[in-house]
Scaffold this motif. Structure first.
Motif, PDB file in Angstrom:
ATOM      1  N   ILE A   7       0.850  -1.368  -0.153  1.00 13.45           N
ATOM      2  CA  ILE A   7      -0.128  -0.053   0.105  1.00 13.45           C
ATOM      3  C   ILE A   7       0.956   1.129  -0.134  1.00 13.45           C
ATOM      4  O   ILE A   7       0.545   2.253  -0.724  1.00 13.45           O
ATOM      5  N   LEU A  10       2.081   1.590  -3.373  1.00 17.75           N
ATOM      6  CA  LEU A  10       1.174   2.172  -4.228  1.00 17.75           C
ATOM      7  C   LEU A  10       1.100   3.697  -4.142  1.00 17.75           C
ATOM      8  O   LEU A  10       0.687   4.635  -4.946  1.00 17.75           O
ATOM      9  N   TYR A  11       1.106   4.071  -2.771  1.00 11.73           N
ATOM     10  CA  TYR A  11       0.883   5.559  -2.381  1.00 11.73           C
ATOM     11  C   TYR A  11       1.899   6.378  -3.209  1.00 11.73           C
ATOM     12  O   TYR A  11       1.507   7.421  -3.673  1.00 11.73           O
ATOM     13  N   ARG A  14       1.147   6.802  -6.695  1.00 11.32           N
ATOM     14  CA  ARG A  14       0.160   7.554  -7.088  1.00 11.32           C
ATOM     15  C   ARG A  14       0.538   9.039  -6.995  1.00 11.32           C
ATOM     16  O   ARG A  14       0.237   9.806  -7.740  1.00 11.32           O
ATOM     17  N   LEU A  68      -4.388   6.383   3.724  1.00 15.14           N
ATOM     18  CA  LEU A  68      -5.295   5.906   2.768  1.00 15.14           C
ATOM     19  C   LEU A  68      -6.245   5.158   3.505  1.00 15.14           C
ATOM     20  O   LEU A  68      -6.175   4.581   4.705  1.00 15.14           O
ATOM     21  N   GLU A  71      -9.825   1.044   0.712  1.00 15.34           N
ATOM     22  CA  GLU A  71      -9.768   0.976  -0.931  1.00 15.34           C
ATOM     23  C   GLU A  71      -8.605   1.579  -1.625  1.00 15.34           C
ATOM     24  O   GLU A  71      -8.670   1.670  -2.812  1.00 15.34           O
ATOM     25  N   GLY A  72      -7.591   2.159  -0.576  1.00 20.31           N
ATOM     26  CA  GLY A  72      -6.647   2.699  -1.402  1.00 20.31           C
ATOM     27  C   GLY A  72      -6.845   4.302  -1.795  1.00 20.31           C
ATOM     28  O   GLY A  72      -5.736   4.671  -2.322  1.00 20.31           O
TER      29      GLY A  72
END
Length: 247
Positions: A7, A10-11, A14, A68, A71-72
């Motif tokens: 996560i 992913l952060y 993004r 987050l 759901e992200g």
């Protein structure tokens, strides 16, 4: 389910990756999904960072600045209802036309200075910030006395349908002197009185009464005031009763 480490990865993806545009020599800002107090928005990182000195831009400047949801989506723990007008301003410069005080409060939280300045020029905020609040700053102890009124009313609320609080309002030193004997008499009879004034502003007693009524109602109380003082006629013009209804 992605692990905490994934996560985080992913952060960072993004936040920091930009996507090249086709043939124009500049880049597009990545799409960002937001959860603001349970309401969902989709925008771009560039929109959120439009004003670099703002708290909102700072929140999206590094992975450590935001969190987050499950759901992200990036989660902001604020009222989502009034984030929409702020996001629209960041996108297009369009100013809100509804819920001005609430949007103004959120703009202050996110420290979006251009929007704050625009909203402070609206009649609603200008009247509150420049006219009314500046008047109240010239009434010594206004906030403390307002709080005292509420405390007195609540203290008398046990097994009662309403509470009554007596207030004394004097505009100048002469009126203050005129009320001195009456105030001493009330004190001797153990009657509580909340005294306002003297003040330096050029507004009248009716203006201060309206301010008290407005600020008490803003706290959720049902209140009204009347000019039915039990005192002698020569000083009765300075005394008013605020009635708090409980049920």
């Amino acid at each position: 389910m992605p692990t905490a480490a994934r996560i985080s990865d992913l952060y960072e993806i993004r936040i920091f990756i930009t996507i090249p545009s086709t043939g124009c020599g500049h880049t597009e800002s990545p799409v960002v999904e937001l959860n603001v107090g349970g309401e969902f928005y989709t925008t771009t990182l560039g929109t959120l960072r439009k004003f670099p000195g703002s708290k909102l831009a700072e929140m999206f400047s590094s992975p450590a600045k935001a969190c987050l949801d499950a759901e992200g989506r990036f989660f902001i723990d604020r009222c989502g209802t009034y984030f929409g007008p702020i996001l629209e301003y960041l996108r297009s410069g369009q100013l809100p036309t509804q819920h001005i005080p609430e949007v103004y409060r959120e703009a202050q939280h996110y420290e979006i200075k251009p929007l704050i300045k625009h909203l402070e020029d609206t009649p609603q905020i200008f009247g509150e910030q420049v006219a009314r609040k500046q008047f109240l700053l010239q009434v010594p102890g206004y906030s403390e006395n307002l709080e005292l009124m509420v405390r007195l009313a609540r203290a008398e609320a046990v097994a009662a349908r309403c509470s009554r609080v007596l207030v004394c309002l004097v505009r100048n030193e002469k009126e203050d002197a005129n009320c001195a004997d009456a105030l001493r008499s009330l004190e001797a009879n153990k009657r509580s009185v909340v005294k306002f004034g003297p003040w330096k502003a050029a507004l009248d007693i009716s203006d201060l009464l309206d301010c008290l009524n407005m600020d008490i109602k803003a706290q959720g109380y049902q209140v009204c005031y009347s000019h039915n003082s039990p005192l002698p006629a020569k000083v009765s013009d300075y005394f008013y009763t605020f009635s708090f209804s409980w049920w």
